[in-house]
Motif scaffolding. Structure first.
Motif, PDB file in Angstrom:
ATOM      1  N   GLU A 173      -2.718  12.767   5.084  1.00 29.69           N
ATOM      2  CA  GLU A 173      -1.399  13.290   5.419  1.00 29.69           C
ATOM      3  C   GLU A 173      -0.352  12.519   4.628  1.00 29.69           C
ATOM      4  O   GLU A 173      -0.691  11.743   3.732  1.00 29.69           O
ATOM      5  CB  GLU A 173      -1.172  13.202   6.931  1.00 29.69           C
ATOM      6  N   LEU A 174       0.902  12.739   4.945  1.00 28.83           N
ATOM      7  CA  LEU A 174       1.998  12.184   4.149  1.00 28.83           C
ATOM      8  C   LEU A 174       1.815  10.696   3.821  1.00 28.83           C
ATOM      9  O   LEU A 174       1.927  10.320   2.637  1.00 28.83           O
ATOM     10  CB  LEU A 174       3.323  12.429   4.874  1.00 28.83           C
ATOM     11  N   PRO A 175       1.535   9.809   4.786  1.00 33.66           N
ATOM     12  CA  PRO A 175       1.440   8.384   4.424  1.00 33.66           C
ATOM     13  C   PRO A 175       0.339   8.077   3.417  1.00 33.66           C
ATOM     14  O   PRO A 175       0.540   7.266   2.499  1.00 33.66           O
ATOM     15  CB  PRO A 175       1.178   7.704   5.775  1.00 33.66           C
ATOM     16  N   GLU A 176      -0.836   8.709   3.573  1.00 35.36           N
ATOM     17  CA  GLU A 176      -1.944   8.428   2.647  1.00 35.36           C
ATOM     18  C   GLU A 176      -1.667   9.016   1.262  1.00 35.36           C
ATOM     19  O   GLU A 176      -1.974   8.385   0.235  1.00 35.36           O
ATOM     20  CB  GLU A 176      -3.258   8.995   3.188  1.00 35.36           C
ATOM     21  N   GLY A 200      -9.668   3.546  -2.293  1.00 33.58           N
ATOM     22  CA  GLY A 200     -10.916   3.674  -1.557  1.00 33.58           C
ATOM     23  C   GLY A 200     -10.856   3.168  -0.134  1.00 33.58           C
ATOM     24  O   GLY A 200     -11.746   3.452   0.663  1.00 33.58           O
ATOM     25  N   ARG A 201      -9.800   2.417   0.217  1.00 34.55           N
ATOM     26  CA  ARG A 201      -9.692   1.848   1.561  1.00 34.55           C
ATOM     27  C   ARG A 201      -8.649   2.554   2.416  1.00 34.55           C
ATOM     28  O   ARG A 201      -8.422   2.169   3.568  1.00 34.55           O
ATOM     29  CB  ARG A 201      -9.357   0.357   1.470  1.00 34.55           C
ATOM     30  N   LEU A 202      -7.995   3.577   1.885  1.00 38.31           N
ATOM     31  CA  LEU A 202      -6.901   4.209   2.613  1.00 38.31           C
ATOM     32  C   LEU A 202      -7.374   4.950   3.860  1.00 38.31           C
ATOM     33  O   LEU A 202      -6.672   4.964   4.874  1.00 38.31           O
ATOM     34  CB  LEU A 202      -6.142   5.175   1.693  1.00 38.31           C
ATOM     35  N   LYS A 203      -8.544   5.562   3.802  1.00 39.92           N
ATOM     36  CA  LYS A 203      -9.054   6.256   4.991  1.00 39.92           C
ATOM     37  C   LYS A 203      -9.242   5.294   6.144  1.00 39.92           C
ATOM     38  O   LYS A 203      -8.848   5.580   7.287  1.00 39.92           O
ATOM     39  CB  LYS A 203     -10.383   6.957   4.671  1.00 39.92           C
ATOM     40  N   ALA A 204      -9.851   4.157   5.863  1.00 41.90           N
ATOM     41  CA  ALA A 204     -10.083   3.170   6.911  1.00 41.90           C
ATOM     42  C   ALA A 204      -8.771   2.611   7.429  1.00 41.90           C
ATOM     43  O   ALA A 204      -8.618   2.365   8.638  1.00 41.90           O
ATOM     44  CB  ALA A 204     -10.971   2.040   6.381  1.00 41.90           C
ATOM     45  N   ALA A 234       4.121   1.930   5.189  1.00 43.88           N
ATOM     46  CA  ALA A 234       4.176   0.490   4.933  1.00 43.88           C
ATOM     47  C   ALA A 234       2.791  -0.141   5.035  1.00 43.88           C
ATOM     48  O   ALA A 234       2.436  -1.002   4.224  1.00 43.88           O
ATOM     49  CB  ALA A 234       5.135  -0.174   5.917  1.00 43.88           C
ATOM     50  N   ARG A 235       1.998   0.296   6.025  1.00 44.50           N
ATOM     51  CA  ARG A 235       0.642  -0.260   6.162  1.00 44.50           C
ATOM     52  C   ARG A 235      -0.242   0.133   4.986  1.00 44.50           C
ATOM     53  O   ARG A 235      -1.138  -0.615   4.590  1.00 44.50           O
ATOM     54  CB  ARG A 235      -0.008   0.227   7.462  1.00 44.50           C
ATOM     55  N   SER A 236      -0.010   1.320   4.436  1.00 46.79           N
ATOM     56  CA  SER A 236      -0.855   1.822   3.356  1.00 46.79           C
ATOM     57  C   SER A 236      -0.442   1.301   1.983  1.00 46.79           C
ATOM     58  O   SER A 236      -1.241   1.333   1.044  1.00 46.79           O
ATOM     59  CB  SER A 236      -0.818   3.360   3.338  1.00 46.79           C
TER      60      SER A 236
END
Length: 287
Positions: free
Chosen positions: A3-6, A227-231, A219-221
């Motif tokens: 979604e938007l953040p990722e 490769g780690r964004l899903k987690a 901010a967290r992303s």
């Protein structure tokens, strides 16, 4: 589903890894992923990436030859960055690889899609607005001009429940199933509340929850490898996907309402006055 953040995080990641680099190969592996054919995907070869943009949940790679590679990752799609691409062309088959983009440096990325429902979409166009999904997008909720009054105006004529309104890309761009759950939990609002029935005070609370939830997730992303964004997304969710777990605010058990191909999660104590929402699919199973 990204979604938007990722997608915003992917945009920032790719800006640092693609801009100024030349594309030497565009290799479609699953032909179904290509939604446009003129110009062909190979027309991007030889172009240098000048910018990476986000339109809602769409990624837009612009090249100096006037072409754009626009991607929608859909429910099960993802972008995998590779510091070194494998030698030789990829083999078509039943694997998740859908399309590969190779750079002159030997780096590149793969677009992959898990599962049997293939909805990942790639477009090669001269203007991103030629993609129907981009052209119909509503305003971006993180844009500087997206204020409380604009949200109130968007919801004023809505006869749908607030959960459906938040997910409508033609109304507000970028919010999907997961973050709409998170926003409504932060606003302490029932997902079944009618959008047009919100009072000015409720619109204010919803607006604050919308902005805070999305800016916090962005901010967290930020700075997280692709490769780690899903987690990272999953770890930051408070109610979505956490059926049966305790609410982090009040401790009540998170409940679920199931639909034909999706579900929503909510906290009865925080959002519905302690009353569970009717889950028609589960009710039928219990009869």
């Amino acid at each position: 589903m990204p979604e938007l953040p990722e997608v915003e995080a992917l945009k920032e990641f790719l800006t640092g890894h693609l801009v100024g680099r030349q594309i030497v190969r565009v290799l479609p592996v699953a032909i179904s992923v290509l939604k446009t054919y003129d110009p062909p995907a190979t027309a991007l070869e030889g172009g240098t990436v000048t910018a990476v943009q986000r339109h809602g949940k769409f990624l837009d790679l612009a090249a100096d030859n006037g072409l754009h590679l626009v991607t929608h990752l859909a429910r099960a799609g993802w972008l995998q960055w590779r510091d070194r691409l494998p030698d030789g062309p990829p083999r078509p088959g039943r694997g998740p690889l859908a399309l590969r983009v190779a750079l002159e440096t030997g780096e590149g990325f793969d677009l992959t899609e898990a599962g049997t429902q293939k909805r990942l979409a790639v477009y090669v166009v001269t203007d991103a607005r030629q993609v129907e999904g981009v052209a119909r997008l509503g305003p971006d909720p993180l844009a500087a001009d997206f204020d409380e009054q604009r949200l109130a105006a968007l919801l004023a004529g809505e006869r749908r429940r607030i959960k459906g309104a938040l997910r409508d890309q033609g109304l507000i761009a970028g919010v999907g199933n997961a973050y709409s759950d998170e926003i409504l939990h932060a606003a302490r609002m029932s997902p079944f509340k009618l959008a047009a029935s919100l009072s000015p005070e409720e619109v204010h609370v919803l607006y604050e929850a919308l902005r805070a939830t999305l800016t916090g997730a962005v901010a967290r992303s930020r700075g997280v490898a692709a490769g780690r964004l899903k987690a990272e997304k999953k770890s930051g969710l408070r109610v979505h996907g956490r059926t049966g777990q305790p609410c982090p605010v009040c401790g009540d058990a998170i409940r679920e309402v199931s639909f034909s191909d999706s579900s929503l999660q909510y906290c009865p104590d925080c959002q519905t006055g302690g009353k569970p929402l009717a889950d028609r699919r589960m009710s039928r199973l219990l009869k």
